[in-house]
Design a protein around this motif. Structure first.
Motif, PDB file in Angstrom:
ATOM      1  N   SER A  30       0.849  -1.190   0.000  1.00 32.33           N
ATOM      2  CA  SER A  30       0.000   0.000   0.000  1.00 32.33           C
ATOM      3  C   SER A  30       0.886   1.242   0.000  1.00 32.33           C
ATOM      4  CB  SER A  30      -0.971   0.012   1.190  1.00 32.33           C
ATOM      5  OG  SER A  30      -0.319  -0.220   2.408  1.00 32.33           O
ATOM      6  N   THR A  31       0.478   2.215  -0.787  1.00 35.54           N
ATOM      7  CA  THR A  31       1.179   3.491  -0.872  1.00 35.54           C
ATOM      8  C   THR A  31       0.144   4.610  -0.884  1.00 35.54           C
ATOM      9  OG1 THR A  31       1.215   3.439  -3.306  1.00 35.54           O
ATOM     10  CG2 THR A  31       3.138   2.525  -2.139  1.00 35.54           C
ATOM     11  N   ASP A  78       7.989   9.588  -4.398  1.00 32.21           N
ATOM     12  CA  ASP A  78       7.596  10.947  -4.057  1.00 32.21           C
ATOM     13  C   ASP A  78       7.388  11.161  -2.561  1.00 32.21           C
ATOM     14  OD1 ASP A  78       7.673  11.416  -6.742  1.00 32.21           O
ATOM     15  OD2 ASP A  78       5.503  11.602  -7.020  1.00 32.21           O
ATOM     16  N   THR A  79       6.985  10.111  -1.832  1.00 32.26           N
ATOM     17  CA  THR A  79       6.657  10.280  -0.409  1.00 32.26           C
ATOM     18  C   THR A  79       7.657   9.606   0.519  1.00 32.26           C
ATOM     19  OG1 THR A  79       5.281   8.286  -0.189  1.00 32.26           O
ATOM     20  CG2 THR A  79       4.210  10.300  -1.023  1.00 32.26           C
ATOM     21  N   VAL A 124       0.897   6.221   5.209  1.00 34.87           N
ATOM     22  CA  VAL A 124       0.242   5.252   4.326  1.00 34.87           C
ATOM     23  C   VAL A 124      -0.669   4.332   5.137  1.00 34.87           C
ATOM     24  CG1 VAL A 124       0.646   3.373   2.700  1.00 34.87           C
ATOM     25  CG2 VAL A 124       2.214   5.330   2.767  1.00 34.87           C
ATOM     26  N   PRO A 125      -1.911   4.088   4.692  1.00 35.01           N
ATOM     27  CA  PRO A 125      -2.790   3.163   5.417  1.00 35.01           C
ATOM     28  C   PRO A 125      -2.393   1.713   5.209  1.00 35.01           C
ATOM     29  CG  PRO A 125      -3.881   3.935   3.425  1.00 35.01           C
ATOM     30  CD  PRO A 125      -2.595   4.714   3.537  1.00 35.01           C
ATOM     31  N   LYS A 137      10.006   2.850   5.520  1.00 38.29           N
ATOM     32  CA  LYS A 137      10.539   4.117   5.045  1.00 38.29           C
ATOM     33  C   LYS A 137      11.539   3.825   3.929  1.00 38.29           C
ATOM     34  CE  LYS A 137       9.127   7.580   7.870  1.00 38.29           C
ATOM     35  NZ  LYS A 137       8.673   8.920   7.415  1.00 38.29           N
ATOM     36  N   LEU A 138      11.482   4.590   2.866  1.00 42.14           N
ATOM     37  CA  LEU A 138      12.361   4.378   1.721  1.00 42.14           C
ATOM     38  C   LEU A 138      13.827   4.493   2.133  1.00 42.14           C
ATOM     39  CD1 LEU A 138      12.856   4.042  -1.337  1.00 42.14           C
ATOM     40  CD2 LEU A 138      12.605   6.527  -1.542  1.00 42.14           C
ATOM     41  N   ASP A 139      14.605   3.486   1.762  1.00 41.39           N
ATOM     42  CA  ASP A 139      16.048   3.492   2.002  1.00 41.39           C
ATOM     43  C   ASP A 139      16.798   3.918   0.747  1.00 41.39           C
ATOM     44  OD1 ASP A 139      18.513   2.478   3.657  1.00 41.39           O
ATOM     45  OD2 ASP A 139      18.684   1.512   1.706  1.00 41.39           O
ATOM     46  N   ARG A 140      16.507   3.262  -0.376  1.00 42.51           N
ATOM     47  CA  ARG A 140      17.168   3.608  -1.638  1.00 42.51           C
ATOM     48  C   ARG A 140      16.395   3.006  -2.804  1.00 42.51           C
ATOM     49  NH1 ARG A 140      22.629   0.630  -0.153  1.00 42.51           N
ATOM     50  NH2 ARG A 140      21.778   1.205   1.880  1.00 42.51           N
TER      51      ARG A 140
END
Length: 236
Positions: A30-31, A78-79, A124-125, A137-140
């Protein structure tokens, strides 16, 4: 049969990969877009890649047109946030429906009829009925080749585990989950477990035996042969 992948196009290589790496765990991701529109997509190029901190990876191809970036990728880029939800048998059809290519302004939770649950760290739900969800959480992001394929790494910042499947000692009761995995273009239910060695008589009973089907299709059926299938992980 020995096949040189350099002689094949991307679709042909994709078919061989998804038929060779079995079963594949499904990251039901989910995003949420920058404007707050929720998205869901099942990603079967998904695995764990780190322990401390815990890190998972998902690999994303473009949409079925082979060019347009998927909403899942755009939203993560983007988020910087996403959630991986576990796909189980009661949720399998909803998960499959989320593979369809909705327009970017469609809230897929609403379109599919799934209830959202709030996350703790990310905006994000989560899928409320999923027994396990991983806030990430985005790392790379690592581009792969020149076809808009990308590998996304995410650090798990919260585990959500349903109380009845969380056991003493920090273990998950995997036998209670009815987890669903991915075969080539089909799904499989995790409904048995074993440790080795197994009795030779039992092994002999499985030699040459084909997997059973739960859906009533004839043995040998595959969605790959249908017009709805695409080499993007999306359903048209």
């Amino acid at each position: 049969m020995i096949i040189d992948p350099s002689n094949l196009d991307a679709t042909s290589n994709y078919k061989l990969l998804i038929g060779s790496i079995l079963p594949r765990a499904i990251g039901w991701v989910s995003t949420q877009s920058k404007s707050g529109i929720a998205n869901l997509a099942p990603i079967s190029f998904f695995t764990a890649v780190g322990r401390k901190p815990p890190v998972v990876s998902i690999s994303l191809q473009p949409r079925s047109d082979g060019v347009t970036l998927k909403d899942t990728f755009v939203n993560i880029r983007d988020t910087g946030e996403f959630v991986v939800n576990m796909a189980t048998l009661p949720l399998a059809h909803a998960m499959h429906r989320s593979a369809f290519e909705f327009e970017s302004d469609v809230d897929e939770f609403t379109a599919i009829g799934l209830e959202k649950a709030d996350s703790v760290i990310v905006k994000v739900p989560r899928v409320k009925d999923a027994p396990i969800s991983l806030e990430c959480k985005l790392d790379r992001i690592i581009p792969m080749g020149g076809m808009n394929d990308h590998v996304v790494f995410g650090e798990v910042v919260r585990f959500h585990i349903r109380d009845d499947v969380y056991m003493d000692g920090g273990r998950i009761d995997t036998g209670a989950l009815q987890a669903v995995g991915r075969l080539a273009a089909e799904y499989t239910l995790v409904h048995n477990a074993f440790t080795t060695p197994l009795d030779e008589e039992l092994l002999s009973s499985f030699r040459g035996k084909r997997a059973g089907r739960l859906d009533g299709h004839a043995d040998g059926y595959s969605p790959i042969d249908s017009k709805e299938w695409s080499a993007s992980g999306a359903t048209r």
